[in-house]
Every structure is written in structure tokens, then in C-alpha cells.
Scaffold this motif. Structure first.
Motif, short mmCIF file in Angstrom:
data_model
loop_
_atom_site.label_atom_id
_atom_site.label_comp_id
_atom_site.label_asym_id
_atom_site.label_seq_id
_atom_site.Cartn_x
_atom_site.Cartn_y
_atom_site.Cartn_z
N PRO A 237 40.44 18.64 72.77
CA PRO A 237 39.85 18.44 74.10
C PRO A 237 38.76 17.38 74.14
CG PRO A 237 40.18 20.78 73.71
CD PRO A 237 40.50 20.09 72.42
N SER B 121 48.09 24.59 75.04
CA SER B 121 47.79 25.47 76.17
C SER B 121 47.13 24.67 77.30
CB SER B 121 46.89 26.61 75.73
OG SER B 121 45.67 26.10 75.20
N PRO B 122 47.21 25.15 78.53
CA PRO B 122 46.61 24.44 79.66
C PRO B 122 45.12 24.14 79.49
CG PRO B 122 48.10 26.11 80.48
CD PRO B 122 48.00 26.32 78.99
N ASP B 123 44.38 25.02 78.78
CA ASP B 123 42.95 24.77 78.58
C ASP B 123 42.67 23.94 77.33
OD1 ASP B 123 43.38 26.53 76.50
OD2 ASP B 123 41.99 28.06 77.21
N GLY B 124 43.72 23.56 76.61
CA GLY B 124 43.57 22.69 75.46
C GLY B 124 43.07 23.35 74.20
N THR B 125 42.92 24.67 74.16
CA THR B 125 42.32 25.33 73.00
C THR B 125 43.35 25.81 71.98
OG1 THR B 125 42.34 27.51 74.07
CG2 THR B 125 40.38 26.12 74.40
N TYR C 124 54.10 25.82 77.54
CA TYR C 124 53.15 26.76 78.14
C TYR C 124 53.34 26.74 79.65
CZ TYR C 124 50.17 27.67 74.04
OH TYR C 124 49.66 28.09 72.83
#
Length: 408
Positions: free
Chosen positions: A107, A149-153, A190
Motif C-alpha cells: 500500500p 484484498s480491496p484494502d491492500g493488506t 477478491y
């Protein structure tokens, strides 16, 4: 004397006010990361960074196997791993080592996370030093496609001979969980509702390609897992859905796939087929088939890893899809509402498709020409081609620090 005292007091007050203002002022913010496209050059173990627009201006190239000598020493010391390494080279690798299949940036844009099939691992490469920051060995003997994942984690990676998807912390490489799949897990996606969709393709590296021998290809299913608990919540056997739609002649090995923006439709390619299918998620049935022009007239056994077409992406607006016609040597933009195709853009063994940062163009990797090509979604026409490394495959949007122009 009085005047000097008054002047001193005034200067003291001014200095105090200046210091107070300086302390209250916000600290200088770092410039935001720069968006780029990273290209995984599978046979030479590099990643090419390009500008994220349709012009594809070269930015830098990164060595993603800085530890190659160390990895090879490990492999040569282990007869089982060496045998598996050579099988990967001679089958799916077409006589080449597979050193960079898929890749994503962290990220903050400081690291590049890469799956390396021949080394059966995932590594994080520092974009500042070029060194390996962490390494994760997948189960079995080969790492394959990934997803973030959508949140980049999180990063999910398919262990193609281990029949498992590993989900890792993208910053540390620690395994957060895993889940079992069908035979030869391949594509991962995802979804916004907190799920991971994995497509297993079965055995694709032999010549048992006659439809009568299909039962030898293995267990090919879509496995849907919860992205928080990694529990499998659903398994979809496309064989049943294809047969119900009167498409029993098509393979059920689901290859690259893309969801519509609202997640209600899944578009996917299958082995040996020139085109793609539309699947309605809610009704659990195949609703449409797009059959694209046939150019390749060879045998099924001539299709590299059973993939006649391999590469599919959705325009962010949902208006068009972009298709990589791998064995047919073209890429084409298709209208999603009508399934009408645009002009065929001549490209050499395209093996992946993605979108530019602004969503206005499609980008395909030409594994046969060692270049990437951008295509306008609005017109379907080619914009430009830019050379990259040897045998480009996955192309992903990512970020790098502002002003970054390479390692070191």
C-alpha cells in the motif's frame, strides 16, 4: 533607554509570535505515491515499471530474483525439489524457468510482492534497495496467480501443485490462513462482499486433451472462501452449469475471470475455447456465451497449457471487456451489453489483460513479442506498444514513491 527597552520588548514579542506560528504550522507532507503499471517478465525474472496511462512510458526495471544463486543451491541439494523444478521448466515453462508470474505493490509503494513459480515462493522486494525483505514458501512445488484484498493488506497466492491458496500479510509475509481448492488452483479474485474466488484448472501440462479423456484432467471447481476466516463457503462445479446451458462441449476449467462492477455477473474464459461466458451469480447459471473469431487452426494439443484465450479484463464502467486471444494472436474489445466485438488488434501470443489507471484503455502483455500494448476502450483501436522483458505475463497497477526511477 525607555525607547531601547520598548524596542527590545517588541522584538521579543515578534520572535515569540513567529516561533508559535512555526510550531503551529503543519509539517511538510510527503508527496503522494506515483501510480504505475508493473509487468512480470516471467522468463528473465524482472519486473518492468511503466507509466499507468495508455502511453506506457518506461519508468524502471526491477530484478525480482536477486537471491537466484541461493535458491538454486537449495534446489540442487534436494533431489525431489530438483526433479519438480525441471518438470516445471519443461512443461508449463516451455523449456524456461518461471521466475515472475504475478506481482503487486504494498500500500505504501515501497515494496513489490512477486510470485515466483519455479522457486515455489512469494517474495517482497524492496523498491529502495532491491533486496528480498521476506519470503514465503508455498505448499507443493509451484506458485501461481495472486490477488490483493480491496484494502491492500492481504495477498492470496495459488499453490498450483499443493491444491491450496495461501493468504499472506502483504507487509510481513506472515500466513494469515489458507484453504483447500480443486486441482491446480489458478486465478484468484477478491470481491467487495469479503470473499475470495479461486478457479482451479486441473491438469493442463499434458497432451491428454481429447474430450474423451477429460476425466483425466482432475477436479476443476470454483472455490469461494471467506476472506476473514478463510473458511470455504461455496463450491461451484461449472460442469453442471455448462451442461444445463447446452454447452457440454466446452471445458469446465475456468481460466482468467472478471466480475461486473456490481458483482452480479462473472465473465470467464475456459480451456480450449475462443471466447468467454457470462455467469449470473444470484441465479447460479450461465446466461450468455461470446464466441470470438477463430484464427488459430492447430490442434488442441498445440494450445499452450490448454489456453486458447487467456486474459480478460473489465472496463471500470462495465461497458466493455478486453480479451486476450492467446493462440489466435489478437486482442479485442467487446461490448458487454451486445457482446459485439470491435476490430481485432494483431498481437503476438497475448497472455494477460488489464486496464490503465484512468480506465480508458486496456493493456495486454504480448508474451511472444516481449512487449505490452494499449488499446482504446472507446474505439477498440491500438494506441501503442512498448518493449519489456522476456515473456511478459501478469500486468498490475501499483504505486511507487514519488520521484522513484528504479532501485538504488
Amino acid at each position: 533607554m525607555t525607547q531601547r527597552r520598548a524596542l527590545s520588548t517588541a522584538l521579543s514579542i515578534a520572535t515569540t509570535l513567529a516561533l508559535t506560528a512555526a510550531a503551529a504550522a503543519p509539517a511538510h507532507a510527503d508527496p503522494p505515491p506515483r501510480e504505475v503499471l508493473f509487468v512480470a517478465n516471467n522468463w528473465d525474472g524482472t519486473a518492468s515499471a511503466l507509466s499507468s496511462g495508455a502511453d506506457l512510458t518506461p519508468v524502471a526495471q526491477v530484478d525480482v530474483v536477486p537471491d537466484r544463486a541461493e535458491r538454486m543451491r537449495e534446489i540442487y541439494r534436494d533431489p525431489v525439489r530438483l526433479a519438480a523444478f525441471l518438470v516445471v521448466r519443461e512443461t508449463v515453462g516451455e523449456g524456461h524457468d518461471q521466475l515472475a508470474d504475478d506481482l503487486y505493490t504494498t500500500p505504501d509503494g515501497t515494496s513489490l510482492v512477486v510470485s515466483r513459480p519455479s522457486f515455489a515462493d512469494v517474495v517482497s522486494i524492496s523498491l529502495r534497495t532491491g533486496e528480498v525483505e521476506w519470503r514465503f514458501r508455498v505448499s507443493g512445488f509451484r506458485a501461481d496467480h495472486m490477488a490483493v484484498s480491496p484494502d491492500g493488506t492481504q495477498v492470496a497466492v495459488s499453490a498450483s501443485t499443493g491444491n491450496r491458496v495461501h493468504v499472506l500479510d502483504i507487509e510481513t509475509g506472515a500466513e494469515l490462513g489458507s484453504f483447500r481448492t480443486g486441482d491446480k488452483p489458478h486465478e484468484n479474485v477478491y470481491t467487495a462482499d469479503g470473499l475470495i474466488w479461486n478457479m482451479s484448472i486441473g491438469e493442463v501440462n499434458n497432451d491428454l486433451d481429447d474430450p474423451a479423456l477429460d476425466f483425466l484432467k482432475g477436479d476443476r471447481v470454483i472455490t469461494v472462501a471467506d476472506a476473514a476466516t478463510f473458511e470455504v463457503v461455496r463450491e461451484i462445479d461449472m460442469r453442471d452449469r455448462l451442461d444445463a446451458a447446452g454447452l457440454d462441449h466446452l471445458s469446465d476449467a475456468v481460466r482468467p475471470a472478471a466480475f461486473s462492477p456490481d458483482g452480479s455477473r462473472l465473465y470467464f474464459q475456459v480451456s480450449f475455447f475462443g471466447g468467454f461466458l457470462e455467469y449470473d451469480v444470484a441465479s447460479d447459471r450461465i446466461t450468455r456465451v461470446a464466441t470470438l473469431p477463430r484464427v488459430f487452426d492447430g490442434r488442441r494439443t498445440d494450445m499452450v497449457n490448454d489456453s486458447r484465450h487467456h486474459g480478460l479484463t473489465m472496463q471500470p464502467t462495465g461497458e466493455h471487456l478486453c480479451v486476450a486471444g492467446t493462440m489466435d494472436d489478437y486482442a479485442v474489445v467487446v461490448d458487454r451489453a451486445t457482446l459485439a466485438e470491435g476490430p481485432l488488434v494483431a498481437v503476438d501470443k497475448p497472455y494477460w489483460a488489464t486496464v490503465t489507471g484512468d480506465g480508458a484503455a486496456c493493456v495486454v502483455s504480448e508474451s511472444g513479442a516481449d512487449q505490452v500494448t494499449s488499446i482504446d476502450f472507446a474505439t477498440g483501436e491500438k494506441i501503442t506498444s512498448v518493449p519489456v522483458g522476456d515473456h511478459p505475463q501478469r500486468v498490475r497497477l501499483g504505486t511507487v514513491p514519488a520521484g522513484w526511477s528504479g532501485v538504488g
